[in-house]
Design a protein around this motif. Structure first.
Motif, PDB file in Angstrom:
ATOM      1  N   ARG A  93     -26.846  91.319   5.680  1.00  0.00           N
ATOM      2  CA  ARG A  93     -25.872  90.597   5.152  1.00  0.00           C
ATOM      3  C   ARG A  93     -26.068  89.130   4.927  1.00  0.00           C
ATOM      4  O   ARG A  93     -26.996  88.378   5.512  1.00  0.00           O
ATOM      5  CB  ARG A  93     -24.711  90.417   6.337  1.00  0.00           C
ATOM      6  N   LYS A  94     -25.628  88.854   3.744  1.00  0.00           N
ATOM      7  CA  LYS A  94     -25.715  87.373   3.126  1.00  0.00           C
ATOM      8  C   LYS A  94     -24.299  86.787   3.178  1.00  0.00           C
ATOM      9  O   LYS A  94     -23.411  87.136   3.166  1.00  0.00           O
ATOM     10  CB  LYS A  94     -25.958  87.358   1.769  1.00  0.00           C
ATOM     11  N   PRO A 120     -34.987  81.478  12.329  1.00  0.00           N
ATOM     12  CA  PRO A 120     -33.640  81.317  11.705  1.00  0.00           C
ATOM     13  C   PRO A 120     -33.645  80.621  10.274  1.00  0.00           C
ATOM     14  O   PRO A 120     -33.020  80.938   9.504  1.00  0.00           O
ATOM     15  CB  PRO A 120     -32.780  80.685  12.736  1.00  0.00           C
ATOM     16  N   GLY A 121     -34.689  79.381  10.206  1.00  0.00           N
ATOM     17  CA  GLY A 121     -34.508  78.622   9.226  1.00  0.00           C
ATOM     18  C   GLY A 121     -35.094  79.685   7.851  1.00  0.00           C
ATOM     19  O   GLY A 121     -34.460  79.684   7.031  1.00  0.00           O
ATOM     20  N   LEU A 122     -36.117  80.547   8.166  1.00  0.00           N
ATOM     21  CA  LEU A 122     -36.547  81.448   7.271  1.00  0.00           C
ATOM     22  C   LEU A 122     -35.433  82.349   6.858  1.00  0.00           C
ATOM     23  O   LEU A 122     -35.242  82.663   5.622  1.00  0.00           O
ATOM     24  CB  LEU A 122     -37.838  82.153   7.590  1.00  0.00           C
ATOM     25  N   LEU A 123     -34.904  83.106   7.906  1.00  0.00           N
ATOM     26  CA  LEU A 123     -33.694  83.821   7.702  1.00  0.00           C
ATOM     27  C   LEU A 123     -32.587  83.474   6.755  1.00  0.00           C
ATOM     28  O   LEU A 123     -32.195  84.021   5.910  1.00  0.00           O
ATOM     29  CB  LEU A 123     -33.178  84.468   8.828  1.00  0.00           C
ATOM     30  N   GLY A 138     -30.312  84.465   3.552  1.00  0.00           N
ATOM     31  CA  GLY A 138     -28.901  84.095   3.582  1.00  0.00           C
ATOM     32  C   GLY A 138     -28.172  84.371   4.807  1.00  0.00           C
ATOM     33  O   GLY A 138     -26.960  84.248   4.927  1.00  0.00           O
ATOM     34  N   ALA A 139     -28.883  84.576   5.833  1.00  0.00           N
ATOM     35  CA  ALA A 139     -28.403  84.821   7.094  1.00  0.00           C
ATOM     36  C   ALA A 139     -27.774  83.201   7.671  1.00  0.00           C
ATOM     37  O   ALA A 139     -28.551  82.223   7.670  1.00  0.00           O
ATOM     38  CB  ALA A 139     -29.232  85.462   8.221  1.00  0.00           C
ATOM     39  N   HIS A 140     -26.505  83.318   8.122  1.00  0.00           N
ATOM     40  CA  HIS A 140     -26.165  82.116   8.356  1.00  0.00           C
ATOM     41  C   HIS A 140     -26.506  81.532   9.678  1.00  0.00           C
ATOM     42  O   HIS A 140     -26.736  82.095  10.791  1.00  0.00           O
ATOM     43  CB  HIS A 140     -24.435  82.098   8.649  1.00  0.00           C
ATOM     44  N   GLU A 141     -26.961  80.296   9.731  1.00  0.00           N
ATOM     45  CA  GLU A 141     -27.843  79.668  10.733  1.00  0.00           C
ATOM     46  C   GLU A 141     -27.204  79.609  12.021  1.00  0.00           C
ATOM     47  O   GLU A 141     -27.567  79.548  13.069  1.00  0.00           O
ATOM     48  CB  GLU A 141     -28.339  78.325  10.612  1.00  0.00           C
ATOM     49  N   ALA A 169     -32.598  69.636  -9.615  1.00  0.00           N
ATOM     50  CA  ALA A 169     -33.572  68.613  -9.728  1.00  0.00           C
ATOM     51  C   ALA A 169     -34.781  69.268  -9.355  1.00  0.00           C
ATOM     52  O   ALA A 169     -35.809  68.192  -9.406  1.00  0.00           O
ATOM     53  CB  ALA A 169     -33.228  67.474  -8.780  1.00  0.00           C
ATOM     54  N   GLY A 170     -35.110  70.269  -9.309  1.00  0.00           N
ATOM     55  CA  GLY A 170     -36.589  70.696  -8.945  1.00  0.00           C
ATOM     56  C   GLY A 170     -37.036  70.699  -7.555  1.00  0.00           C
ATOM     57  O   GLY A 170     -38.106  70.993  -7.474  1.00  0.00           O
ATOM     58  N   ILE A 171     -36.165  70.752  -6.509  1.00  0.00           N
ATOM     59  CA  ILE A 171     -36.575  70.607  -5.135  1.00  0.00           C
ATOM     60  C   ILE A 171     -36.328  72.266  -4.712  1.00  0.00           C
ATOM     61  O   ILE A 171     -35.317  72.860  -5.111  1.00  0.00           O
ATOM     62  CB  ILE A 171     -35.432  69.844  -4.502  1.00  0.00           C
ATOM     63  N   ASP A 172     -37.360  72.684  -4.052  1.00  0.00           N
ATOM     64  CA  ASP A 172     -37.621  73.958  -3.449  1.00  0.00           C
ATOM     65  C   ASP A 172     -36.480  73.965  -2.245  1.00  0.00           C
ATOM     66  O   ASP A 172     -37.092  73.715  -1.151  1.00  0.00           O
ATOM     67  CB  ASP A 172     -38.968  74.243  -3.076  1.00  0.00           C
ATOM     68  N   SER A 173     -35.338  74.190  -2.368  1.00  0.00           N
ATOM     69  CA  SER A 173     -34.398  74.022  -1.342  1.00  0.00           C
ATOM     70  C   SER A 173     -34.626  75.074  -0.254  1.00  0.00           C
ATOM     71  O   SER A 173     -34.375  74.611   0.834  1.00  0.00           O
ATOM     72  CB  SER A 173     -32.958  74.164  -1.744  1.00  0.00           C
ATOM     73  N   LYS A 174     -35.169  76.153  -0.590  1.00  0.00           N
ATOM     74  CA  LYS A 174     -35.198  77.145   0.544  1.00  0.00           C
ATOM     75  C   LYS A 174     -36.552  76.862   1.422  1.00  0.00           C
ATOM     76  O   LYS A 174     -36.205  76.812   2.752  1.00  0.00           O
ATOM     77  CB  LYS A 174     -35.760  78.517   0.075  1.00  0.00           C
TER      78      LYS A 174
END
Lengths: 371, 340, 505
Positions: free
Chosen positions: B322-323, C158-161, C166-169, C260-265
Motif C-alpha cells: 500500500r502506498k 520505517p524511513g526506508l519504507l 510510500g508506507a506511512h510512518e 530544487a534537486g534535493i534527493d527527498s527520499k
C-alpha cells in the motif's frame, strides 16, 4: 509560537510561583507542622482500583486504622522511576517535624529504590510487600513474602474437582515468573485432584494458558476468556490485575448461553462478590467459584501491629515475614452465603492443604511441564 | 477504475462465500473456533472502525485529529457515567456521542477558527481526555482506577434461530447493535462522502479549499463539522468499550486503541471501506494472537513473539502493498485571500 | 531587533561604546533587543496567558472534583522549586525524545513510535553495559553509541519504507514500537537470553564502569549534560548544515525540494534515522543513569511525552528544551502535590493537556488581550456605557462557577433522584450559556439578550427542581435567576437605545 518567548514566560512563571514557594520553605510562615500520619504507603504502579493487590494493601491499612487508631497516607506512582522520589520524600519528611513510624513499599519492582533510600535513612523503618530484601544488609527493612503457588494449588484443586469438561484455563497478565508462579501452582493443584489434568501431555491438551500482555486492558482479558470458554474450558483462573476483571465480564456473558456451568476464579482479594449480578449488593448466584487469597491486608496489618502498635522490630532473619498456608497468609475463599461448595470438595481440598503444610507435597513455583 | 472495483467486489464476495462454505464443512469443534474468531474480529474492530471513520471525516476535511484516544476515553467515561446515573444505556450512548463531539469541537475550533497547530491541539486533547476522565472517575463512583460495574449495558441482539449452529451460533447469534452499526456506518459514510454535496465539500476542503471557498462555501464550517462528526463517532467507539463490550469504565481503558484507529485510518487509505477492512484486519490479528495462545500451548515460551506478530504483519503489508496518500491540504489552516 | 535599536536610550549609549563594544556587550544588547521586540512580547503573553488560563480551568476542575486547588497549586510550585534536581532529571529523557520527534517534524515526518526506538536503544546500551567489561570513560560512551545506532536503525527501516514504498510512518513506527516493547521484554524474560533469574523480567545490574555519575542531588545524572549537548547538536544540524537545510526544505514542500534537486527520499530516511538515534540516546541515558539495569516495560511513556514536548516547543531545539524542563517541573511538582495535598496525579495530566490546548491557539489569548484593551479604553472614555457590559461579563463568569459548584454538590448528595438530575443538567446548560455570555459581553457584542434569558430560565428550573426535590440550594438559584432576568431587561433596553442612537445621526 513558542520558542524563546515561551522559555522566558516559563522561567518567569517558575520564578514568580517559585519565589512564593521558596519563601514558604525557608521561613515556613505557617509554623512547623506535626506529622499527623504514622504510616506512609507507596503503592505499585498499577494503582488503586485493581480490586486485588493494591486494594488489598489499602484494606490492611484501613483495618489497622480501625483497630489501632493510626493514620496513614499514601502515594500512587505511575512509573518505576517515581518510586525513588516518593520513598525519599516520605523518608525525609521535609514538611513535617517527626518522621513516619513506618514506610511500606508495595510491589516487587520497588526493590532497588527501597534499597537506596533504606541506605540513606538508616533510622527509618521500612517494609516491602512481595520482595526479599537482605535483612542483614538492611536491618531496617522488613520483607513480607507470600507463597502464592501454595494458594494457587488449592484453587487449582477445587477447579480440578469441579470441572465438568476436564479442561481449565489461566489468564495471566504477562509471561513473567511472578505470574507463572500462580500458573504453576494452579495447574499442579488441578493435576493432583484430576487425572485428566496431570502429566505433560494432558496439561498441553487440556490446560489453556494465555497472557493479556497488559495489566489494565479488560478487553484483552475478556477476549482471551471468551476464546478459552469457546475452546471448552469451563473454569478460568484470572491473575492479570485489572485486565483480569475482563474474565468476569466474559463469564457472565458466556454462562447465559453455555450448556455447562462456567466459572471464574478470582485472585489476591476475595472476589466472589464480584461474580454476582450486582457487586454493590452481592446476592447468590455468583459465577466466581472461589478466589486465591493472598492476604496482603493481613501482612500490612501484621507489620503495622508489630511495629507501630507494639513497637517490636525483629532483627536478622526475623524480618522476613513469610505468609503461607501454614500461617493462613495465603488460602482460598469460602463464602457459603454466595455459593456452597460440595462438602466432598472442601474436604478434599483441606486434606490437600494439610499435606502441603506437613511438607508431604511440594508445590512447584515455576512452570514445570514445558521445556 | 470502476470495472476494477466491480471485479474486486465480486472477488471479495466470492472469497467470503467460499470461506463460509469451507468453514461449515469442517468438524464441529473447528467451526466453533472459527465462529469465535469471527466474533472476536468484529468486536475488536468496532471501536477501531468507528474511531477510524471518525478520523477520516476529520482528515478528509483537512484537520488532523490525533486526539482520537482522548476523545474515545471521554466517550467511554461519559457513556458509563450517564448509564450509571440514568440506568439507560441508550442515554449513555447519547451522552458519549455528545461528549465526544464536544471535545472534538474544542479541537476543531482551535484548529480552524484560531488556526492552531493540529498536532499540538490533538496532543492537548489526548492529555486532557486521559487526565480528566481519571479524575472524574473518582468523583462519580468514589472509587479509584475502575468504576462500579454497570449492570444495564447496551443489550445485545440475540438471534435464537442460529444459536445452535456450530459456526453461525458463536459468530453471529449474539451481536451488539454497535457492531451492526459499524457495518451500516461504513455504507452510510461511503454514500455521504462520494454521493452527497456535503461529502464533495468535505473532500474539497481537504484537497483544495480555495476552490471550495470561491464556490461560496465556508471552508471553516465544513471543517468544523467534519471534526465534530469525528468526535461523535470516536465517542461512540469509546462507549462501546465501556458499556457495550465491557461493563465498567476503567482509567485509560482504551489502551492505545485511539492510536491503532489512527493507523487503521491510514492503512485504509482514508476511505470508509478501506478503514473497515483495516479495522477488521487488526481485529482479526488480535484474535489470532489469542487463538495461538490458547490452541498451541507448546508455544508458551514464545507468547511475546505471537503477540508481536500482528504488528510486524502490518508493517510488512504496508511496506509491500500500500502506498498511503493523505489529503493534500491536510493540517494546513485555510486563510481567506484578502480582497483588495 | 531593529525596532528596539531605535529606542532613545540605546541610541544615546551606542556611539560612545561602539568601538569598544565587546562580544558580551553585543550579546546582551541583542538579548535586550530581542526581549523588547514586539514578537517576543506577544509570545511571552501567549505562553504566560496559556499557563495562567490552564491553571484557572484546572482549578475549576479541582473544585468540581472536591479538591482544594489552592493547596494543590501551592505544592505544585513548592515541589517543582524545592527539587530542581528532580525537575532536570525528569526533563533529560524528555529533551531527547522531544528533539527526536521535533527533528522528524521538521522534515515533515510524524515519528509517533519514539517509544519503540527508546526501548531498542536502551536494550542495546544495556547489553554493552553489562555484557562487556571496558575502561571507565570508554564504557558509557560505547554503550550510548550502541543505543544511538540501534535506536536509529529501528527508525531507519520505517524511513526506508516511507521513502521508497510510500508506507506511512505513523503506522510503521507505531507498530514497530509495539514490536520493540514485546521483543525486549522477551529478551530479558525467563525464556530469553539476558534474564537475571529473578521474579521479574530484567537484566543483571550493569558494571559500575558503565554507569553515568550524578551531577548534583540524588537524581540528576550526566544524561542531562548529554541532552543539553544534543540540543546544541540538533540546533546546529537543523540551522547550520546543508543536510539540515535540505531536511527542512523537504518538510516545507516536498515537490519544491525535489524540483530544487534535493534527493527527498534519502533525506526522509536519514531524518527518521537520526530521529530514532535521538530516541535511542534517551533510552540509553536513562538506562545508564537512572535504572542501572534493563527492566521489561520500564518506560513510563517517555516517547509519547516526547511528542507533547516537541509540539510545545514548536519543534525548535531550544523550545523543546524549555518544554521538557517545564514538563519536568510539572512532574516533580505533581508528585509533591499528590503526596502532600492528595490530589490525584492525573491532575498534572489535565494541567498539561490544558496548557497544550491553550498554547495551540495563541489567538485565544490574543483575543482576550485585545478585547481587554478595548474594554479598558471604553471604561476610560464612557464609563457609564461600558459598565453594563463588563458587569454582564462578570456575571457570566460568576454564573459559570456557581452553576458548576452547585452541580457538583448535587452529585455528592447521598440520594440521586430524577429531580436532582434535571437540576444538574439545567445547571450544566447554564454553565455553558454563561461562558457564551462572558464571551459576548467581554467582546461587547450586542447579541447577548436571548442567552441571558436562557440563563434566567435555567436557574429558575434549577430553583424549581430544588424546591420540589428538597435540594436546599433554591435561594441561590432564585437570586441568580432574578439577576439574570434583570440583566436581560437592561441589555434589551440598552440594545434598543444603541439602535436608536445609531439611527439618529
Amino acid at each position: 509560537m513558542v520558542s524563546k518567548g515561551a522559555m522566558a514566560a516559563i522561567v518567569i512563571v517558575i520564578i514568580l510561583v517559585g519565589g512564593v514557594g521558596a519563601y514558604i520553605i525557608m521561613f515556613n510562615p505557617f509554623g512547623p507542622k506535626t506529622n499527623p500520619y504514622d504510616v506512609a504507603i507507596v503503592f505499585a504502579t498499577g494503582g488503586l482500583g485493581d480490586k486485588s493487590f493494591n486494594d488489598g494493601c489499602k484494606k490492611g491499612a484501613d483495618d489497622a486504622k480501625a483497630a489501632f487508631g493510626i493514620e496513614y497516607t499514601y502515594a500512587e506512582p505511575t512509573a518505576i522511576s517515581d518510586y525513588l522520589g516518593f520513598l525519599r520524600g516520605f523518608a525525609q519528611h521535609t514538611q513535617y517535624i517527626e518522621p513516619y513510624d513506618l514506610i511500606i513499599s508495595v510491589g516487587f519492582d520497588q526493590e532497588v529504590a527501597l534499597q537506596t533510600v533504606a541506605n540513606e535513612s538508616t533510622s527509618q523503618k521500612f517494609a516491602i510487600v512481595d520482595m526479599y530484601i537482605d535483612p542483614i544488609v538492611y536491618p531496617n527493612v522488613a520483607s513480607l513474602l507470600f507463597d502464592e503457588h501454595q494458594g494457587s494449588a488449592l484453587v487449582g484443586a477445587i477447579a480440578g474437582l469441579t470441572t465438568t469438561t476436564d479442561k481449565i484455563g489461566f489468564v495471566g497478565g504477562m509471561n513473567i515468573p511472578l505470574i507463572n508462579k500462580f500458573a504453576a501452582g494452579y495447574v499442579f493443584g488441578a493435576g493432583y485432584t484430576n487425572p485428566h489434568l496431570n502429566g505433560t501431555a494432558n496439561i498441553l491438551a487440556n490446560v489453556s494458558i494465555g497472557y493479556t500482555d497488559d495489566w489494565v486492558d479488560t478487553a484483552a482479558g475478556k477476549n482471551l476468556a471468551d476464546g478459552m470458554y469457546a475452546a471448552g474450558a469451563d473454569i478460568i483462573f484470572a491473575a492479570a490485575g485489572r485486565a483480569g476483571l475482563g474474565v468476569f465480564d466474559s463469564v457472565k456473558a458466556k454462562n447465559a448461553t453455555s450448556s455447562v456451568p462456567l466459572w471464574v476464579i478470582g485472585v489476591d482479594s476475595p472476589q466472589m462478590y464480584y461474580g454476582t449480578a450486582d457487586p454493590t449488593d452481592p446476592e447468590p448466584p455468583t459465577l466466581c467459584l472461589t478466589s486465591m487469597l493472598k492476604k496482603v491486608d493481613v501482612a500490612i496489618y501484621t507489620i503495622i501491629e508489630e511495629w507501630v502498635e507494639d513497637a517490636t522490630w525483629q532483627t536478622g532473619y526475623g524480618l522476613l515475614h513469610s505468609f503461607n498456608l501454614a500461617n493462613n497468609g495465603v488460602g482460598y475463599e469460602l463464602n457459603s452465603t454466595l455459593l456452597a461448595l460440595p462438602p466432598a470438595v472442601v474436604t478434599a481440598v483441606n486434606n490437600f492443604k494439610t499435606l502441603i503444610i506437613a511438607g508431604n507435597i511440594t508445590v512447584p513455583s515455576e512452570i514445570y511441564w514445558t521445556t | 477504475m470502476n470495472q476494477r472495483r466491480f471485479f474486486f467486489i465480486i472477488a471479495l464476495v466470492a472469497a467470503i462465500i467460499i470461506g463460509v462454505i469451507g468453514i461449515i464443512s469442517m468438524p464441529v469443534q473447528q467451526q466453533q473456533i472459527a465462529g469465535w474468531l469471527v466474533s472476536i474480529t468484529m468486536q475488536m474492530a468496532t471501536p477501531l472502525v468507528l474511531a477510524g471513520i471518525g478520523g477520516m471525516y476529520s482528515e478528509r476535511g483537512g484537520v488532523v485529529n490525533i486526539g482520537l484516544e482522548g476523545i474515545m476515553l471521554m466517550g467511554a467515561f461519559t457513556g458509563a457515567a450517564v448509564t450509571y446515573y440514568f440506568d439507560n444505556p441508550w442515554l449513555g450512548i447519547l451522552g458519549s456521542v455528545a461528549a465526544g463531539g464536544l471535545l472534538a469541537a474544542v479541537h476543531g475550533v482551535i484548529c480552524v477558527k484560531y488556526k492552531g497547530n493540529h498536532i499540538v491541539s490533538g496532543t492537548g486533547v489526548i492529555l486532557f481526555g486521559t487526565g480528566f476522565t481519571t479524575l472524574m472517575l473518582e468523583v462519580v463512583w468514589h472509587q479509584k482506577g475502575r468504576g462500579e460495574l454497570i449492570t444495564n449495558t447496551i443489550p445485545d441482539i440475540i438471534i435464537p434461530q442460529i444459536q445452535s449452529h456450530p459456526f453461525f451460533g458463536p459468530a453471529f447469534s449474539v451481536i451488539s447493535p454497535v457492531v451492526v452499526f459499524m457495518f451500516v456506518l461504513t455504507a452510510i459514510s461511503w454514500y455521504i462522502l462520494y454521493r452527497t454535496p456535503f461529502g464533495l465539500r468535505l473532500r474539497a476542503s481537504g484537497e483544495d479549499p480555495s476552490t471550495l471557498d470561491s464556490a461560496g462555501v465556508s471552508v471553516e464550517w465544513i471543517r468544523v463539522v467534519g471534526v465534530i462528526i469525528s468526535g461523535c463517532l470516536a465517542g461512540l467507539g469509546g462507549a462501546y468499550l465501556s458499556i457495550g463490550f465491557g461493563s465498567a469504565f476503567a482509567k485509560e481503558m482504551t489502551a492505545g486503541r485511539g492510536f491503532i484507529a489512527l493507523a487503521a485510518m491510514i492503512f485504509g487509505n482514508w476511505t470508509p471501506t478501506g478503514i473497515l477492512g483495516a479495522g477488521l484486519f487488526f481485529g482479526f490479528l488480535d484474535g489470532l494472537n489469542y487463538f495461538i495462545q490458547i490452541y498451541f500451548p507448546a508455544l508458551l515460551p514464545f507468547s511475546n513473539y505471537i503477540a508481536m506478530l500482528p504488528f510486524l504483519l502490518v508493517v510488512v503489508a504496508l511496506g509491500l502493498i500500500r502506498k498511503s496518500v493523505p489529503p493534500k491540504a491536510i493540517a494546513k489552516p485555510y486563510e481567506k485571500e484578502k480582497r483588495a | 531587533m531593529n525596532e528596539a535599536k531605535d529606542t532613545p536610550g540605546q541610541v544615546n549609549d551606542s556611539p560612545a561604546t561602539s568601538e569598544y563594544q565587546s562580544k558580551i556587550g553585543k550579546f546582551i544588547n541583542a538579548l535586550i533587543a530581542r526581549i523588547t521586540s514586539k514578537e517576543f512580547r506577544n509570545q511571552f503573553y501567549w505562553s504566560f496567558g496559556s499557563i495562567l488560563l490552564a491553571l484557572v480551568v484546572a482549578a475549576v476542575i479541582m473544585l468540581m472534583g472536591g479538591y482544594d486547588p489552592g493547596t494543590a497549586i501551592l505544592y505544585l510550585a513548592v515541589g517543582a522549586l524545592s527539587q530542581m534536581d528532580q525537575v532536570f532529571w525528569y526533563a533529560s529523557p524528555l529533551i531527547l525524545t522531544g528533539l527526536s520527534v521535533a527533528l522528524a517534524f521538521r522534515c515533515g515526518l510524524f515519528n509517533i513510535g519514539a517509544e519503540g526506538q527508546l526501548y531498542m536503544g536502551a536494550m542495546a546500551a544495556a547489553l554493552v553495559a553489562y555484557l562487556f567489561s571496558l575502561p571507565i570513560l570508554l564504557h558509557p560512551l560505547l554503550s550510548l553509541l550502541a543505543g544511538v545506532l540501534v535506536g536509529g536503525f529501528w527508525a531507519f527501516v520505517p524511513g526506508l519504507l516511507k521513502a521508497y514504498r510510500g508506507a506511512h510512518e505513523v503506522v510503521t513506527t507505531m507498530m514497530l514500537s509495539y514490536v520493540a516493547i514485546l521483543f525486549t521484554s522477551w529478551l530479558v524474560g525467563p525464556n530469553g537470553p539476558y534474564w537475571d533469574g529473578s521474579m521479574v523480567p530484567q537484566t543483571p545490574e550493569f558494571y559500575d564502569s558503565a554507569i553515568l555519575p550524578n551531577i548534583f542531588g540524588n537524581y540528576l545524572h550526566f544524561g542531562f549534560i548529554v541532552a543539553i549537548l544534543a540540543v546544541f547538536g540538533v540546533d546546529y544540524l537543523i540551522n547550520r548544515t546543508v543536510l539540515g537545510y535540505e531536511m527542512r526544505a523537504v518538510g516545507h514542500n516536498i515537490d519544491a525540494a525535489e524540483y530544487a534537486g534535493i534527493d527527498s527520499k534519502k533525506k526522509v530516511a536519514i531524518a527518521l534515522g537520526i530521529s530514532g538515534g535521538l530516541s535511542g540516546l534517551a533510552g540509553s541515558t536513562e538506562m545508564l543513569g537512572t535504572y542501572h539495569r534493563f527492566i521489561g516495560n520500564w518506560s513510563p511513556g517517555l516517547g509519547w511525552d516526547g511528542i507533547t514536548v516537541a509540539v510545545l516547543g514548536n519543534n525548535s531545539p531550544w523550545g523543546v528544551l524549555a518544554g521538557a524542563i517545564f514538563f519536568g517541573a510539572l512532574k516533580a511538582g505533581g508528585n509533591t502535590m499528590h503526596a502532600i495535598a492528595h490530589v490525584p496525579i492525573e491532575m498534572v495530566k489535565v494541567i498539561q493537556g490544558l496548557i497544550v490546548l491553550f498554547i495551540a491557539a495563541p489567538r485565544i489569548i490574543q483575543w482576550l488581550i485585545n478585547h481587554g484593551n478595548a474594554n479598558k479604553e471604553e471604561i476610560v472614555k464612557k464609563p457609564v456605557k461600558a459598565m453594563p457590559n463588563l458587569l454582564g461579563a462578570f456575571f457570566g463568569l460568576a454564573s459559570v462557577f456557581l452553576a458548576l459548584g452547585i452541580a457538583r454538590s448535587i452529585f455528592t448528595m447521598a440520594t440521586v433522584s430524577p429531580w436532582t438530575l434535571i437540576s444538574a443538567l439545567s445547571l450544566f446548560l447554564v454553565a455553558v450559556a454563561s461562558v457564551l455570555v462572558f464571551i459576548t459581553q467581554y467582546s461587547r457584542d450586542p447579541r447577548c439578550s436571548p442567552l441571558l434569558l436562557l440563563i434566567a430560565v435555567g436557574w429558575s428550573t434549577a430553583a424549581i427542581t430544588f424546591l420540589v426535590g428538597s435540594g436546599g440550594l433554591e435561594l441561590t438559584s432564585i437570586i441568580m435567576a432574578v439577576i439574570a432576568f434583570v440583566f436581560w431587561i437592561v441589555m434589551y433596553m440598552l440594545g434598543k437605545n444603541t439602535l436608536r442612537d445609531g439611527e439618529g445621526p
